[in-house]
Design a protein around this motif. Structure first.
Motif, mmCIF file in Angstrom:
data_model
loop_
_atom_site.group_PDB
_atom_site.id
_atom_site.type_symbol
_atom_site.label_atom_id
_atom_site.label_comp_id
_atom_site.label_asym_id
_atom_site.label_seq_id
_atom_site.Cartn_x
_atom_site.Cartn_y
_atom_site.Cartn_z
ATOM 1 N N ALA A 1 0.832 -1.211 0.000
ATOM 2 C CA ALA A 1 0.000 0.000 0.000
ATOM 3 C C ALA A 1 0.863 1.256 0.000
ATOM 4 C CB ALA A 1 -0.927 -0.012 1.215
ATOM 5 N N GLU A 2 1.965 1.246 0.772
ATOM 6 C CA GLU A 2 2.878 2.398 0.794
ATOM 7 C C GLU A 2 3.483 2.629 -0.588
ATOM 8 O OE1 GLU A 2 5.722 2.899 4.036
ATOM 9 O OE2 GLU A 2 4.700 1.278 5.091
ATOM 10 N N ILE A 3 3.857 1.535 -1.244
ATOM 11 C CA ILE A 3 4.436 1.649 -2.584
ATOM 12 C C ILE A 3 3.427 2.253 -3.552
ATOM 13 C CG2 ILE A 3 5.220 0.292 -4.576
ATOM 14 C CD1 ILE A 3 6.592 -1.601 -2.559
ATOM 15 N N LYS A 4 2.194 1.782 -3.488
ATOM 16 C CA LYS A 4 1.154 2.291 -4.397
ATOM 17 C C LYS A 4 0.822 3.751 -4.107
ATOM 18 C CE LYS A 4 -1.423 -1.471 -3.719
ATOM 19 N NZ LYS A 4 -2.511 -2.476 -3.827
ATOM 20 N N GLN A 5 0.865 4.138 -2.842
ATOM 21 C CA GLN A 5 0.618 5.536 -2.480
ATOM 22 C C GLN A 5 1.670 6.457 -3.087
ATOM 23 O OE1 GLN A 5 0.448 5.574 1.799
ATOM 24 N NE2 GLN A 5 -1.592 4.657 1.892
ATOM 25 N N GLU A 6 2.874 5.920 -3.287
ATOM 26 C CA GLU A 6 3.963 6.706 -3.861
ATOM 27 C C GLU A 6 4.036 6.552 -5.380
ATOM 28 O OE1 GLU A 6 7.514 5.622 -1.787
ATOM 29 O OE2 GLU A 6 6.763 6.296 0.165
ATOM 30 N N GLY A 7 2.997 5.948 -5.959
ATOM 31 C CA GLY A 7 2.932 5.846 -7.413
ATOM 32 C C GLY A 7 3.529 4.590 -8.001
ATOM 33 N N GLY A 8 3.944 3.651 -7.138
ATOM 34 C CA GLY A 8 4.542 2.418 -7.621
ATOM 35 C C GLY A 8 3.512 1.322 -7.853
ATOM 36 N N ASN A 9 3.993 0.198 -8.321
ATOM 37 C CA ASN A 9 3.145 -0.948 -8.654
ATOM 38 C C ASN A 9 3.559 -2.121 -7.778
ATOM 39 O OD1 ASN A 9 1.601 -2.938 -9.846
ATOM 40 N ND2 ASN A 9 2.062 -2.309 -11.937
ATOM 41 N N ALA A 10 2.675 -2.569 -6.887
ATOM 42 C CA ALA A 10 3.032 -3.629 -5.954
ATOM 43 C C ALA A 10 1.800 -4.390 -5.498
ATOM 44 C CB ALA A 10 3.750 -3.051 -4.736
ATOM 45 N N ILE A 11 2.017 -5.647 -5.121
ATOM 46 C CA ILE A 11 0.988 -6.445 -4.471
ATOM 47 C C ILE A 11 1.577 -7.098 -3.229
ATOM 48 C CG2 ILE A 11 -0.400 -6.930 -6.521
ATOM 49 C CD1 ILE A 11 0.989 -9.679 -6.655
ATOM 50 N N GLY A 12 0.766 -7.266 -2.211
ATOM 51 C CA GLY A 12 1.159 -8.007 -1.026
ATOM 52 C C GLY A 12 0.741 -9.450 -1.176
ATOM 53 N N VAL A 13 1.652 -10.363 -0.842
ATOM 54 C CA VAL A 13 1.393 -11.788 -1.024
ATOM 55 C C VAL A 13 1.798 -12.534 0.242
ATOM 56 C CG1 VAL A 13 1.842 -13.822 -2.442
ATOM 57 C CG2 VAL A 13 1.923 -11.546 -3.478
ATOM 58 N N SER A 14 0.943 -13.441 0.679
ATOM 59 C CA SER A 14 1.265 -14.290 1.819
ATOM 60 C C SER A 14 2.093 -15.477 1.352
ATOM 61 C CB SER A 14 -0.031 -14.786 2.481
ATOM 62 O OG SER A 14 0.261 -15.729 3.497
ATOM 63 N N GLY A 15 3.152 -15.794 2.101
ATOM 64 C CA GLY A 15 3.975 -16.941 1.729
ATOM 65 C C GLY A 15 4.880 -17.367 2.860
ATOM 66 N N ASN A 16 4.983 -18.668 3.065
ATOM 67 C CA ASN A 16 5.881 -19.248 4.067
ATOM 68 C C ASN A 16 7.078 -19.826 3.330
ATOM 69 O OD1 ASN A 16 7.201 -20.784 5.999
ATOM 70 N ND2 ASN A 16 5.323 -21.505 6.964
ATOM 71 N N VAL A 17 8.265 -19.257 3.582
ATOM 72 C CA VAL A 17 9.449 -19.669 2.831
ATOM 73 C C VAL A 17 9.911 -21.080 3.192
ATOM 74 C CG1 VAL A 17 10.280 -17.319 2.457
ATOM 75 C CG2 VAL A 17 11.038 -18.581 4.499
ATOM 76 N N LEU A 18 9.301 -21.685 4.193
ATOM 77 C CA LEU A 18 9.649 -23.054 4.576
ATOM 78 C C LEU A 18 8.617 -24.073 4.107
ATOM 79 C CD1 LEU A 18 11.022 -22.473 8.187
ATOM 80 C CD2 LEU A 18 12.282 -22.674 6.040
ATOM 81 N N GLU A 19 7.631 -23.624 3.349
ATOM 82 C CA GLU A 19 6.602 -24.531 2.842
ATOM 83 C C GLU A 19 6.468 -24.344 1.332
ATOM 84 O OE1 GLU A 19 2.960 -23.987 4.953
ATOM 85 O OE2 GLU A 19 3.815 -24.548 6.893
ATOM 86 N N LYS A 20 6.868 -25.358 0.589
ATOM 87 C CA LYS A 20 6.914 -25.247 -0.871
ATOM 88 C C LYS A 20 5.526 -25.016 -1.462
ATOM 89 C CE LYS A 20 9.779 -27.129 -4.538
ATOM 90 N NZ LYS A 20 10.702 -28.218 -4.912
ATOM 91 N N GLU A 21 4.509 -25.666 -0.897
ATOM 92 C CA GLU A 21 3.150 -25.480 -1.414
ATOM 93 C C GLU A 21 2.695 -24.038 -1.244
ATOM 94 O OE1 GLU A 21 0.419 -28.274 0.226
ATOM 95 O OE2 GLU A 21 1.325 -30.005 -0.767
ATOM 96 N N SER A 22 3.050 -23.423 -0.112
ATOM 97 C CA SER A 22 2.711 -22.027 0.132
ATOM 98 C C SER A 22 3.393 -21.126 -0.897
ATOM 99 C CB SER A 22 3.131 -21.630 1.545
ATOM 100 O OG SER A 22 2.989 -20.236 1.752
ATOM 101 N N LEU A 23 4.649 -21.413 -1.193
ATOM 102 C CA LEU A 23 5.395 -20.618 -2.177
ATOM 103 C C LEU A 23 4.836 -20.810 -3.584
ATOM 104 C CD1 LEU A 23 8.973 -21.319 -0.788
ATOM 105 C CD2 LEU A 23 7.819 -19.096 -0.789
ATOM 106 N N GLN A 24 4.428 -22.020 -3.893
ATOM 107 C CA GLN A 24 3.846 -22.269 -5.215
ATOM 108 C C GLN A 24 2.522 -21.525 -5.388
ATOM 109 O OE1 GLN A 24 3.930 -26.541 -4.900
ATOM 110 N NE2 GLN A 24 5.780 -26.741 -6.150
#
Length: 275
Positions: A44-67
């Protein structure tokens, strides 16, 4: 040229600063964090400053979550060009109470006291998994988008501890040394398919994770904080902004012939013998 960049652990102070800087260069940013609300806040901060971003949930220790995260990012932006493996950290169960072992430590029964012989394998396992597997697994998932394409790269986060281990934190030091070694290995392994792999090794930055260790409640330095500043020739902690130019360089096409390096960003700490 705009690129699609995924940063793990990007809800934290250091990686969120990297994410914002890369967004200002016109890149499309996927802010990935275990805490979805933190990822969304940075996006949201990035978008407020005119950038393009999305927030994504992900657990770097779970491959299914990353996929699942990769699928979401691909649907929003397309194939990933750059991965910044920013997730990491330490655990108190992998940390000794004292910097040096003393004979009396064998008889110390104070609640919470840990000598080397009291280190908990679970704390050490947690630290190794978060830092090393938390780098390897996202690479396995997101680098599939990069194979055979131009301008793709991976940036890992090592540490000063990988050069010379700090006292009290053997698990974290060993894990970051593994990240540095993996960076070199991966750079060679991917060298024929167009993927560059490098790392930065930050010195000492005040973050939520180490603030209590390095500063007192009134903001004055602890003994350990004084030691660190005394060993840093530039005489200060790093700021998140101190990382930005190196991150931009290693992620950019200007570093097209650079792979397999670990760049210290440490105010001279690694160069100073102390005398």
């Amino acid at each position: 040229m705009s690129k699609i960049i995924v940063l793990t652990g990007a809800g934290g102070v250091l990686c969120s600063t990297m994410a914002k800087a890369l967004a200002k260069m016109g890149h499309q940013i996927a802010v990935l964090d275990l805490r979805k609300e933190a990822a969304d806040a940075v996006a949201a901060e990035i978008k407020q400053e005119g950038g393009n971003a999305i927030g994504v949930s992900g657990n770097v220790l779970e491959k299914e979550s990353l996929q699942a995260a990769k699928k979401e990012i691909n649907e929003a932006y397309g194939p990933v060009d750059i991965l910044v493996n920013g997730a990491g950290g330490n655990h108190p169960l992998g940390t000794t109470s004292n910097p040096f072992f003393a004979m009396e430590d064998l008889q110390n029964k104070e609640d919470g006291f840990k000598s080397f012989f009291d280190l908990d394998p679970k704390g050490i396992e947690f630290t190794f998994n978060l830092n090393f597997l938390g780098t390897l697994l996202p690479t396995q998932v997101f680098a599939t988008d990069m194979v055979g394409r131009e301008g793709c790269s991976i940036l890992n986060i090592s540490s000063m501890n990988a050069f010379t281990p700090l006292t009290k934190i053997p698990a974290y030091s060993g894990a970051k040394a593994a990240v540095s070694n993996f960076t070199q290995w991966l750079a060679v392994h991917f060298s024929k398919v167009g993927i560059r792999v490098n790392a930065i090794a930050p010195g000492f930055f005040l973050t939520d994770q180490n603030r209590e260790l390095l500063t007192n409640q009134d903001g004055s330095p602890t003994d350990r904080g004084n030691q660190i500043i005394g060993q840093t020739p530039m005489g200060r902690y790093g700021t998140p902004e101190d990382l930005v130019s190196t991150v931009e360089w290693l992620c950019g096409d200007g570093a097209s012939f650079i792979t397999g390096i670990v760049v210290p960003i440490d105010g001279g700490f690694s160069a100073y013998s102390g005398v």
